[in-house]
Write a protein that holds these residues in place. Sequence first.
Motif, PDB file in Angstrom:
ATOM      1  N   THR A 247     -24.269 -35.931 -66.579  1.00  0.00           N
ATOM      2  CA  THR A 247     -24.236 -37.288 -66.037  1.00  0.00           C
ATOM      3  C   THR A 247     -24.751 -38.285 -67.061  1.00  0.00           C
ATOM      4  O   THR A 247     -24.180 -39.368 -67.249  1.00  0.00           O
ATOM      5  CB  THR A 247     -25.079 -37.362 -64.747  1.00  0.00           C
ATOM      6  N   ASP A 248     -25.837 -37.931 -67.738  1.00  0.00           N
ATOM      7  CA  ASP A 248     -26.384 -38.822 -68.764  1.00  0.00           C
ATOM      8  C   ASP A 248     -25.375 -39.051 -69.891  1.00  0.00           C
ATOM      9  O   ASP A 248     -25.255 -40.179 -70.410  1.00  0.00           O
ATOM     10  CB  ASP A 248     -27.672 -38.241 -69.336  1.00  0.00           C
ATOM     11  N   TYR A 249     -24.676 -38.002 -70.271  1.00  0.00           N
ATOM     12  CA  TYR A 249     -23.692 -38.139 -71.344  1.00  0.00           C
ATOM     13  C   TYR A 249     -22.576 -39.102 -70.945  1.00  0.00           C
ATOM     14  O   TYR A 249     -22.214 -40.006 -71.701  1.00  0.00           O
ATOM     15  CB  TYR A 249     -23.090 -36.775 -71.699  1.00  0.00           C
ATOM     16  N   GLU A 418     -17.646 -39.478 -60.209  1.00  0.00           N
ATOM     17  CA  GLU A 418     -17.779 -38.140 -59.624  1.00  0.00           C
ATOM     18  C   GLU A 418     -19.159 -37.543 -59.883  1.00  0.00           C
ATOM     19  O   GLU A 418     -19.780 -36.959 -58.988  1.00  0.00           O
ATOM     20  CB  GLU A 418     -16.689 -37.236 -60.200  1.00  0.00           C
ATOM     21  N   LEU A 419     -19.666 -37.703 -61.097  1.00  0.00           N
ATOM     22  CA  LEU A 419     -20.952 -37.097 -61.437  1.00  0.00           C
ATOM     23  C   LEU A 419     -22.131 -37.848 -60.832  1.00  0.00           C
ATOM     24  O   LEU A 419     -23.180 -37.261 -60.564  1.00  0.00           O
ATOM     25  CB  LEU A 419     -21.093 -37.023 -62.962  1.00  0.00           C
ATOM     26  N   ASN A 420     -21.986 -39.146 -60.616  1.00  0.00           N
ATOM     27  CA  ASN A 420     -23.069 -39.944 -60.041  1.00  0.00           C
ATOM     28  C   ASN A 420     -22.999 -40.048 -58.521  1.00  0.00           C
ATOM     29  O   ASN A 420     -23.884 -40.650 -57.901  1.00  0.00           O
ATOM     30  CB  ASN A 420     -23.042 -41.360 -60.628  1.00  0.00           C
ATOM     31  N   MET A 421     -21.987 -39.477 -57.929  1.00  0.00           N
ATOM     32  CA  MET A 421     -21.712 -39.662 -56.506  1.00  0.00           C
ATOM     33  C   MET A 421     -22.910 -39.318 -55.618  1.00  0.00           C
ATOM     34  O   MET A 421     -23.190 -40.014 -54.642  1.00  0.00           O
ATOM     35  CB  MET A 421     -20.490 -38.823 -56.114  1.00  0.00           C
ATOM     36  N   ASP A 422     -23.628 -38.273 -55.959  1.00  0.00           N
ATOM     37  CA  ASP A 422     -24.747 -37.826 -55.116  1.00  0.00           C
ATOM     38  C   ASP A 422     -26.099 -38.401 -55.545  1.00  0.00           C
ATOM     39  O   ASP A 422     -27.027 -38.454 -54.735  1.00  0.00           O
ATOM     40  CB  ASP A 422     -24.828 -36.299 -55.126  1.00  0.00           C
ATOM     41  N   THR A 426     -24.468 -46.219 -55.852  1.00  0.00           N
ATOM     42  CA  THR A 426     -24.116 -47.604 -56.175  1.00  0.00           C
ATOM     43  C   THR A 426     -23.349 -47.676 -57.495  1.00  0.00           C
ATOM     44  O   THR A 426     -22.304 -48.335 -57.600  1.00  0.00           O
ATOM     45  CB  THR A 426     -25.374 -48.483 -56.250  1.00  0.00           C
ATOM     46  N   PHE A 427     -23.869 -46.979 -58.505  1.00  0.00           N
ATOM     47  CA  PHE A 427     -23.197 -46.964 -59.802  1.00  0.00           C
ATOM     48  C   PHE A 427     -21.854 -46.248 -59.711  1.00  0.00           C
ATOM     49  O   PHE A 427     -20.861 -46.696 -60.300  1.00  0.00           O
ATOM     50  CB  PHE A 427     -24.082 -46.293 -60.853  1.00  0.00           C
ATOM     51  N   ALA A 428     -21.812 -45.153 -58.973  1.00  0.00           N
ATOM     52  CA  ALA A 428     -20.564 -44.421 -58.788  1.00  0.00           C
ATOM     53  C   ALA A 428     -19.501 -45.317 -58.163  1.00  0.00           C
ATOM     54  O   ALA A 428     -18.334 -45.327 -58.589  1.00  0.00           O
ATOM     55  CB  ALA A 428     -20.797 -43.182 -57.927  1.00  0.00           C
ATOM     56  N   GLN A 429     -19.904 -46.068 -57.150  1.00  0.00           N
ATOM     57  CA  GLN A 429     -18.967 -46.977 -56.478  1.00  0.00           C
ATOM     58  C   GLN A 429     -18.477 -48.053 -57.450  1.00  0.00           C
ATOM     59  O   GLN A 429     -17.284 -48.390 -57.463  1.00  0.00           O
ATOM     60  CB  GLN A 429     -19.641 -47.624 -55.280  1.00  0.00           C
ATOM     61  N   GLU A 430     -19.365 -48.563 -58.269  1.00  0.00           N
ATOM     62  CA  GLU A 430     -18.983 -49.581 -59.245  1.00  0.00           C
ATOM     63  C   GLU A 430     -17.928 -49.041 -60.212  1.00  0.00           C
ATOM     64  O   GLU A 430     -16.961 -49.747 -60.551  1.00  0.00           O
ATOM     65  CB  GLU A 430     -20.204 -50.052 -60.026  1.00  0.00           C
ATOM     66  N   CYS A 431     -18.114 -47.804 -60.641  1.00  0.00           N
ATOM     67  CA  CYS A 431     -17.160 -47.199 -61.582  1.00  0.00           C
ATOM     68  C   CYS A 431     -15.784 -47.039 -60.937  1.00  0.00           C
ATOM     69  O   CYS A 431     -14.753 -47.373 -61.551  1.00  0.00           O
ATOM     70  CB  CYS A 431     -17.686 -45.849 -62.058  1.00  0.00           C
ATOM     71  N   LEU A 432     -15.751 -46.541 -59.721  1.00  0.00           N
ATOM     72  CA  LEU A 432     -14.483 -46.391 -59.010  1.00  0.00           C
ATOM     73  C   LEU A 432     -13.832 -47.746 -58.756  1.00  0.00           C
ATOM     74  O   LEU A 432     -12.607 -47.913 -58.940  1.00  0.00           O
ATOM     75  CB  LEU A 432     -14.712 -45.641 -57.699  1.00  0.00           C
ATOM     76  N   ASP A 433     -14.631 -48.705 -58.363  1.00  0.00           N
ATOM     77  CA  ASP A 433     -14.094 -50.041 -58.065  1.00  0.00           C
ATOM     78  C   ASP A 433     -13.474 -50.694 -59.297  1.00  0.00           C
ATOM     79  O   ASP A 433     -12.477 -51.419 -59.184  1.00  0.00           O
ATOM     80  CB  ASP A 433     -15.202 -50.941 -57.517  1.00  0.00           C
ATOM     81  N   ILE A 449     -16.706 -44.020 -51.753  1.00  0.00           N
ATOM     82  CA  ILE A 449     -16.955 -43.067 -52.828  1.00  0.00           C
ATOM     83  C   ILE A 449     -17.117 -41.668 -52.238  1.00  0.00           C
ATOM     84  O   ILE A 449     -18.102 -41.364 -51.578  1.00  0.00           O
ATOM     85  CB  ILE A 449     -18.188 -43.479 -53.666  1.00  0.00           C
ATOM     86  N   ASN A 450     -16.118 -40.825 -52.425  1.00  0.00           N
ATOM     87  CA  ASN A 450     -16.194 -39.423 -52.031  1.00  0.00           C
ATOM     88  C   ASN A 450     -15.228 -38.621 -52.893  1.00  0.00           C
ATOM     89  O   ASN A 450     -14.404 -39.193 -53.614  1.00  0.00           O
ATOM     90  CB  ASN A 450     -15.907 -39.225 -50.533  1.00  0.00           C
ATOM     91  N   LYS A 451     -15.334 -37.311 -52.830  1.00  0.00           N
ATOM     92  CA  LYS A 451     -14.547 -36.443 -53.707  1.00  0.00           C
ATOM     93  C   LYS A 451     -13.056 -36.658 -53.514  1.00  0.00           C
ATOM     94  O   LYS A 451     -12.301 -36.754 -54.490  1.00  0.00           O
ATOM     95  CB  LYS A 451     -14.905 -34.982 -53.423  1.00  0.00           C
TER      96      LYS A 451
END
Length: 525
Positions: A247-249, A418-422, A426-433, A449-451
């Motif tokens: 995730t960090d990478y 996907e990696l930040n989803m759990d 908030t960040f995961a949603q931003e990436c998808l959006d 945000i889900n699989k």
Amino acid sequence: MKNYIKLFLGLSILFLASCTDDFLKVEPYTQRVQENFYKTPEDAHEGLIATYDVLQREGYGGFLMISEIASDNCFGGFGTADDQVALDWDRFKYGTDLEMNKEVWRVCYMGIYRANVLLENLDNVTWGDKESLRTQYEAEARFLRAYFHYELSRMFGKIIPLDHTVSTSEFESPRAPAEETYSLIANDLVFASENLGNDNYSIDDTSEFGRITKWAAESLLAKVFLFYTDYYESSDLAGIVTKQQATDYINDVVNNSGHGLLEDFSTLWLAASLKNYAGEANKEIIWSIRFNSSGKQDWGLNEGNRFQVNIATRGSNLGPYANGWGGATVNPELYNAYNNGDTRRDATIIDYEREGLDFDVQARGQRQYTGYAWKKYAPITNEAGDAVVTANGGNFQIDGYQDIIVLRFSDALLMAAELNMDSNQTFAQECLDRVRARAFQDDEHSVAINKENIMNERRLELALEGYRYFDLIRWDLQKAKAAIDNTGDDSGFNVNFRTETEGWFALPQSQIDISNGAIEQNPGW
């Protein structure tokens, strides 16, 4: 019973390519004996180019074609009089050509061999005040070695991981457990990630575009992590990389690489944008395989893109699209999967009827005609209606000049989602959006945000780029079957994904034969 595969890696001759101003726009091969060659940093540089050069061998029977035909994105296609291999890839059959997957096997092990030759000879070079180059070349070579191993392992499952050039006593080597292969891949990619600088050749307008960067290594590491941990139901990548590290990478790529989304999706693809094309080196491209048309009809070279002709419009040129073999016809289900207003559909897929193009199926001899074809990577015509490749003195079969994109920023965003989803929803949603906002050119199409939503977005965003099949099998084999299976009124389009294969492709029969029966075919084949 142990599985054995005999490796024929050839004589210890390194085929080297001298470089031009652009790093990967290489000149014809020369031959030099390996033992007498590695003396200077310039020698090591040529050895590195020789390893990169293997990437240009993507064509008929290559990774991109096979994986898209095997997915729910495409059927086999090609001509009514052509062989049945494309149909076998599509229908998960094995019989008309027992060597149908040999090109992936051959090319990847060629790349691994060349990488290992270079890595084993770095200490023979007198680096002087250029010691930093040694680290850079090692990082790039290890990335390429990891890349070739990954292509093999996600197609064939268990393979032979090689971190050295083999001796004759090793010509019968066991296929290793997946964990061993992925441990080598992970270690190589971690080394590349930690030892390459912050250069971004895509946005710096440099002749180095096409070289491996830290951002490419971090992105590929995240991709490998997702495939391995999903498919093998593991919490980490072969005991080497944890989820937090992966995730960090990928977060580093998203936040610090300088890469970003182009405003208009269509400008990524030459046939979709023509005069508005953003060009090969743009901020969205993290890493691509470079091609050029300098071969000028020389079949002995591998400078040109030999993949494009396979998916191009069958028969003669048609409108802006240059001719080819009509392979991998696009499944109408993919076309219809895009919602109204999604700009990616018309940038990804040719709709002959909607574009006012009269495609005479019988005259062109097209098999499995669906009305849809690839717009991504489609070769184009000029204003006179001639294929650009031939107008420039090339052979339309071997001198395509469009790069093949391996990693781009939208993929990084979806992997970050996907990696930040759990852990960071908030960040995961931003990436998808961000991906969906570009697709619809507004902020009104956010999805939860889900699989499932991420996997669906990956299909739409990355269609015809070689991702879909492997996303399906890592997600779930039953989901893969539900997506890929196809039945209808025309039995010529029927497909039955056989879960007994476990998603792996058939090994080349020659590898079984030369082992004197010591190995068995992959399950289900």
